[in-house]
Design a protein around this motif. Sequence first.
Motif, PDB file in Angstrom:
ATOM      1  N   MET A 355      45.374 -76.371 -28.705  1.00 33.91           N
ATOM      2  CA  MET A 355      45.004 -75.175 -29.482  1.00 33.91           C
ATOM      3  C   MET A 355      43.580 -75.328 -30.018  1.00 33.91           C
ATOM      4  SD  MET A 355      47.393 -72.820 -29.568  1.00 33.91           S
ATOM      5  CE  MET A 355      47.054 -71.893 -31.075  1.00 33.91           C
ATOM      6  N   ALA A 356      43.279 -76.519 -30.523  1.00 36.90           N
ATOM      7  CA  ALA A 356      41.945 -76.761 -31.075  1.00 36.90           C
ATOM      8  C   ALA A 356      40.880 -76.625 -29.986  1.00 36.90           C
ATOM      9  CB  ALA A 356      41.885 -78.148 -31.713  1.00 36.90           C
ATOM     10  N   ARG A 357      41.247 -77.024 -28.782  1.00 39.55           N
ATOM     11  CA  ARG A 357      40.293 -76.902 -27.672  1.00 39.55           C
ATOM     12  C   ARG A 357      40.359 -75.523 -27.020  1.00 39.55           C
ATOM     13  NH1 ARG A 357      38.259 -81.862 -26.536  1.00 39.55           N
ATOM     14  NH2 ARG A 357      39.368 -83.558 -27.587  1.00 39.55           N
ATOM     15  N   PRO A 392      36.777 -69.048 -27.160  1.00 33.50           N
ATOM     16  CA  PRO A 392      37.507 -68.508 -26.008  1.00 33.50           C
ATOM     17  C   PRO A 392      38.847 -67.914 -26.425  1.00 33.50           C
ATOM     18  CG  PRO A 392      36.580 -70.661 -25.458  1.00 33.50           C
ATOM     19  CD  PRO A 392      36.313 -70.442 -26.917  1.00 33.50           C
ATOM     20  N   GLY A 393      39.186 -66.786 -25.851  1.00 37.73           N
ATOM     21  CA  GLY A 393      40.443 -66.139 -26.184  1.00 37.73           C
ATOM     22  C   GLY A 393      40.313 -65.313 -27.452  1.00 37.73           C
ATOM     23  N   LEU A 394      39.937 -65.969 -28.541  1.00 33.77           N
ATOM     24  CA  LEU A 394      39.793 -65.260 -29.820  1.00 33.77           C
ATOM     25  C   LEU A 394      38.686 -64.213 -29.750  1.00 33.77           C
ATOM     26  CD1 LEU A 394      40.144 -68.283 -32.294  1.00 33.77           C
ATOM     27  CD2 LEU A 394      41.939 -66.847 -31.280  1.00 33.77           C
ATOM     28  N   SER A 395      37.670 -64.494 -28.930  1.00 30.03           N
ATOM     29  CA  SER A 395      36.561 -63.548 -28.807  1.00 30.03           C
ATOM     30  C   SER A 395      37.011 -62.253 -28.123  1.00 30.03           C
ATOM     31  CB  SER A 395      35.409 -64.181 -28.016  1.00 30.03           C
ATOM     32  OG  SER A 395      35.843 -64.447 -26.693  1.00 30.03           O
ATOM     33  N   ALA A 420      39.393 -68.260 -11.616  1.00 28.94           N
ATOM     34  CA  ALA A 420      38.092 -68.298 -12.283  1.00 28.94           C
ATOM     35  C   ALA A 420      38.154 -69.016 -13.630  1.00 28.94           C
ATOM     36  CB  ALA A 420      37.550 -66.884 -12.465  1.00 28.94           C
ATOM     37  N   LEU A 421      39.350 -69.183 -14.187  1.00 28.71           N
ATOM     38  CA  LEU A 421      39.486 -69.908 -15.453  1.00 28.71           C
ATOM     39  C   LEU A 421      40.055 -71.315 -15.242  1.00 28.71           C
ATOM     40  CD1 LEU A 421      40.876 -67.001 -17.676  1.00 28.71           C
ATOM     41  CD2 LEU A 421      38.509 -67.805 -17.462  1.00 28.71           C
ATOM     42  N   LEU A 422      40.917 -71.457 -14.245  1.00 24.61           N
ATOM     43  CA  LEU A 422      41.495 -72.788 -13.986  1.00 24.61           C
ATOM     44  C   LEU A 422      40.449 -73.741 -13.426  1.00 24.61           C
ATOM     45  CD1 LEU A 422      44.939 -71.652 -12.511  1.00 24.61           C
ATOM     46  CD2 LEU A 422      44.600 -72.916 -14.665  1.00 24.61           C
ATOM     47  N   ARG A 423      39.562 -73.227 -12.597  1.00 23.14           N
ATOM     48  CA  ARG A 423      38.541 -74.073 -11.982  1.00 23.14           C
ATOM     49  C   ARG A 423      37.688 -74.784 -13.033  1.00 23.14           C
ATOM     50  NH1 ARG A 423      35.476 -70.631  -9.379  1.00 23.14           N
ATOM     51  NH2 ARG A 423      37.197 -69.313  -8.688  1.00 23.14           N
ATOM     52  N   PRO A 424      37.064 -74.057 -13.945  1.00 25.66           N
ATOM     53  CA  PRO A 424      36.262 -74.762 -14.973  1.00 25.66           C
ATOM     54  C   PRO A 424      37.108 -75.697 -15.847  1.00 25.66           C
ATOM     55  CG  PRO A 424      36.263 -72.364 -15.330  1.00 25.66           C
ATOM     56  CD  PRO A 424      36.890 -72.610 -14.015  1.00 25.66           C
ATOM     57  N   ALA A 425      38.390 -75.328 -16.079  1.00 24.36           N
ATOM     58  CA  ALA A 425      39.249 -76.219 -16.879  1.00 24.36           C
ATOM     59  C   ALA A 425      39.487 -77.533 -16.137  1.00 24.36           C
ATOM     60  CB  ALA A 425      40.579 -75.533 -17.178  1.00 24.36           C
ATOM     61  N   SER A 432      40.755 -81.079 -18.502  1.00 21.59           N
ATOM     62  CA  SER A 432      41.509 -81.270 -17.267  1.00 21.59           C
ATOM     63  C   SER A 432      42.775 -82.097 -17.473  1.00 21.59           C
ATOM     64  CB  SER A 432      40.613 -81.933 -16.215  1.00 21.59           C
ATOM     65  OG  SER A 432      41.338 -82.167 -15.041  1.00 21.59           O
ATOM     66  N   LYS A 433      42.688 -83.060 -18.381  1.00 19.64           N
ATOM     67  CA  LYS A 433      43.810 -83.975 -18.607  1.00 19.64           C
ATOM     68  C   LYS A 433      45.071 -83.290 -19.135  1.00 19.64           C
ATOM     69  CE  LYS A 433      41.400 -86.628 -21.238  1.00 19.64           C
ATOM     70  NZ  LYS A 433      41.019 -87.646 -22.231  1.00 19.64           N
ATOM     71  N   PHE A 434      44.909 -82.121 -19.727  1.00 16.12           N
ATOM     72  CA  PHE A 434      46.063 -81.440 -20.310  1.00 16.12           C
ATOM     73  C   PHE A 434      46.899 -80.693 -19.257  1.00 16.12           C
ATOM     74  CE2 PHE A 434      43.198 -81.867 -23.928  1.00 16.12           C
ATOM     75  CZ  PHE A 434      44.067 -82.301 -24.923  1.00 16.12           C
ATOM     76  N   PHE A 435      46.351 -80.554 -18.078  1.00 12.26           N
ATOM     77  CA  PHE A 435      47.019 -79.740 -17.060  1.00 12.26           C
ATOM     78  C   PHE A 435      47.688 -80.628 -16.025  1.00 12.26           C
ATOM     79  CE2 PHE A 435      43.730 -77.253 -18.953  1.00 12.26           C
ATOM     80  CZ  PHE A 435      44.188 -75.941 -18.973  1.00 12.26           C
ATOM     81  N   ASN A 436      48.847 -80.209 -15.601  1.00 14.59           N
ATOM     82  CA  ASN A 436      49.532 -80.888 -14.491  1.00 14.59           C
ATOM     83  C   ASN A 436      49.163 -80.109 -13.221  1.00 14.59           C
ATOM     84  OD1 ASN A 436      51.233 -81.894 -12.601  1.00 14.59           O
ATOM     85  ND2 ASN A 436      53.091 -81.789 -13.858  1.00 14.59           N
ATOM     86  N   TRP A 437      48.088 -80.557 -12.590  1.00 15.40           N
ATOM     87  CA  TRP A 437      47.501 -79.753 -11.507  1.00 15.40           C
ATOM     88  C   TRP A 437      48.412 -79.605 -10.307  1.00 15.40           C
ATOM     89  CZ3 TRP A 437      44.054 -76.649 -13.141  1.00 15.40           C
ATOM     90  CH2 TRP A 437      43.242 -77.026 -14.212  1.00 15.40           C
TER      91      TRP A 437
END
Lengths: 500, 500
Positions: A355-357, A392-395, A420-425, A432-437
């Motif tokens: 959430m913080a990120r 991001p998101g809040l904007s 377009a959003l997953l790629r930069p993540a 990247s570490k937060f996602f189970n690709w």
Amino acid sequence: MATSSLAPPEVPMELHTGNRDRLITALRAHLSATASPPRGLALLQGGEEQTRHCTDHLELFRQESYFAYLFGVREPGFYGAIDIASGQSILFAPRLPPDYAVWMGEIKPLSHFKDRYKVDLVFYVDEIVQVLQDRFSEHGKPLLFLLYGKSADSGNYSKPASFEGIEKFETDLGTLHPILTECRVIKSEMELALIQYANDVSSEAHIEVMRQAKPGMKEYQLESIFLHHSYRHGACRHCSYTCICATGENSSILHYGHTAAPNDRTLNDGDMALMDMGAEYNFYGSDITCSYPINGKFNSNQTIVYNAVLKAHNAVISHMQPGVKWIDMHKLAEQTILESLKKEKIIHGDIADMMARRLGAVFMPHGLGHLLGIDTHDPGGYPEGLERPNEPGLSSLRTIRELKEGMVITVEPGCYFIDALLRPARDDPISSKFFNWEEIEKYKSFGGVRIESDLYVTGQGCKNLTNCPREIWEIEAVMAGAPWPPHAAATKAENGLPKA
Amino acid sequence: MATSSLAPPEVPMELHTGNRDRLITALRAHLSATASPPRGLALLQGGEEQTRHCTDHLELFRQESYFAYLFGVREPGFYGAIDIASGQSILFAPRLPPDYAVWMGEIKPLSHFKDRYKVDLVFYVDEIVQVLQDRFSEHGKPLLFLLYGKSADSGNYSKPASFEGIEKFETDLGTLHPILTECRVIKSEMELALIQYANDVSSEAHIEVMRQAKPGMKEYQLESIFLHHSYRHGACRHCSYTCICATGENSSILHYGHTAAPNDRTLNDGDMALMDMGAEYNFYGSDITCSYPINGKFNSNQTIVYNAVLKAHNAVISHMQPGVKWIDMHKLAEQTILESLKKEKIIHGDIADMMARRLGAVFMPHGLGHLLGIDTHDPGGYPEGLERPNEPGLSSLRTIRELKEGMVITVEPGCYFIDALLRPARDDPISSKFFNWEEIEKYKSFGGVRIESDLYVTGQGCKNLTNCPREIWEIEAVMAGAPWPPHAAATKAENGLPKA
Ligand SMILES: [Mn+2]
Ligand SMILES: [Mn+2]
């Protein structure tokens, strides 16, 4: 064949009289608070009919929204004024050429507009200078409060009324817009009734679409069913916005359906559909999204994503009440979705850290919802002093206000798999570490899910104006032919005598 | 439940390539005839998406018609150029912001547009100055032919292309408009095929409306049925114009159906309906009017007026061929109607005298028809040197040209009982004598009848693109459930084996 329980209601002009009264009260309070004389007129210019480029093709006219709010006038070419001291309302009607009667219809006398729109006085537009000078000059040059201000959604400025001779008056550009906008934020009971009716029409039309959707059809055929049900049975000639009939991968395109992405895909077995469509009745709109599998049965991935979004939708609704901050509701939705995704091992790690990120915005890049009324994105989301967040998101939030009784706001959490959003993540070593690709790969062409209802904020909580099946079992039942709303069938059964 | 025989065709981009070729040929011929160098580029600016007033509500975009003709581009924000010497075509696409991919859809590479629209080169709009300078300066400053000219229908001027840096080029405002307009007047076979398809869709949708119309319904429900059939079965998202669904007295309002007269009357037993509705497919339109009694049976007055108009409609069609002057066709329609009315003793006296006094215009104040294509009122009706007549009725003619092979033109005679026209005719002592006012009184709330078909001018005559029941017996049969077209049923019967 579609049936319908809809009965288009008469629209009481007291609705617009009431809107004017609220403006007068607010303007008087403002003038008194700023020690200004309680004088002057609010003057607005209605919309004009537009031709397409250089041709004589007339676009179907829909009144400018602020003007519609105050006067309810459906015809183009009007001006309207409200005298702050007396409370008198004045309409200025266009003087039509004699051959209008042959081509366009009866030339209505001024008295027609006086009766129809329940205003105090009606003149012709070409009399505006004289009328304002003759009738409202007892304290010197009349002061005209014109509508000029920025839309927080478009960044465009409303165009203040203009007419030949306006230089004969004092004008004020800064006062009216914020005050009138704030009036529009809190809905009266009569306004609510129309938004409810638009919701009734749209809910029923959504169900009709849901029942007819089949693999092999085109997205635009679903749009057509919605439009037809809303117009034929609901008398809604306009929609609040262009229908978004997104299936398969298209469901991750948030504003799909416009001319460059025109609902022209063929529906496949196994696709999710994301249907964001809302009818408008007498200027007041609705904004509803239903998501479901085209073949009528949720598979396991569809169930996971759908239930993640539904949980967020329901969590927000159960927390909504006056005083709650909308930005907190947005974060609640994000967090609820992230928790569900974590449970399914699509992501991993500490939710608070995510959430913080602002990683929730990877799955839900849009805001949780927006004020709804005469405009789909009704104004008033950012009154003076309230700044749009940057993160991001809040904007993307169209408002971060505290909820107040009388607001109508959409609740529309979504979860999308957007390249377009997953790629930069993925490219960012920390996020990247937060996602189970590996797991996310399975959702590559999934698209997304959005569930959107229109909520009215009450004194203690909120009321859902939208009535569509939301639980998976409800959707599957309705798509298989079960009645909706379920109690309608129940009622019928109760009322029917048992067969001997 | 409606069924349909429609199958939306693929649109060959060669259609637009062909349109460009015709322009190039015409421009070269013009430059050669005026001893000008055969150089320069035709440069057009496509339409831009519009928001509604200050809001972020996007109107559904429909391309500007001249741009659509040449490039077939459906997306907003483009420019297009055609190099006269080489024949090369160049598109300039808008450079979209990265978040377009999230909100609006995939950001397509330039090669996508090159393939899709079959042009020679594609660049971004912001490269326009550089591309034109770098590639087309071998003979000095490139000369740009811009589109600037007056629409004979609206009186509005087309807005010539503009962009930052245009002052670096020589520009010509006078040449392109008349030449390109004249290209649009003569339809190619591929254009004709689309107009035919739009006619097929609209004819079928009209029949669906006709079959469902019943006393007690609302006019807008008929509109909704038309729109739905055209979109669902015909893939037509746009109509050529706002549907005119006029019943009872409203059928004498020529352009009924707009926001101030919004198809909201209840249909009564005994009413005539005048349904003027046309679908559009890939920019190409149709324009069809059917008139019939809501209850499915013509009464004697309805028969009289309907057959007067049908006789005129058929007389014109049987006379149409290259070289025939449209103003003569208009007069033929007027005269045919007057003769029928005289036979029924609605008027009396010498028809030639009435024609000279332009009394036909009391019953038919509009022109007999207009060119039809990408615009409903397609341009080219009054090329330079042809002046619009001044006399009643004739002044409404959207063209007075000689027919040419390849034109598509509507034939739409009508006969109306319009208070605003009958009153002055009665007040005038000379014209008054031609009318049997007692008889006319019986048509007081009749409204009017219009029958409108779309005709393609062939080498020897013309071809009717519209396929609706026109004879009274045909209409009554179709409204009672008979198949249409009749041979479809016949064919089925022929192909079916007789029951043993
Ligand atoms: Mn929404
Ligand atoms: Mn026409």
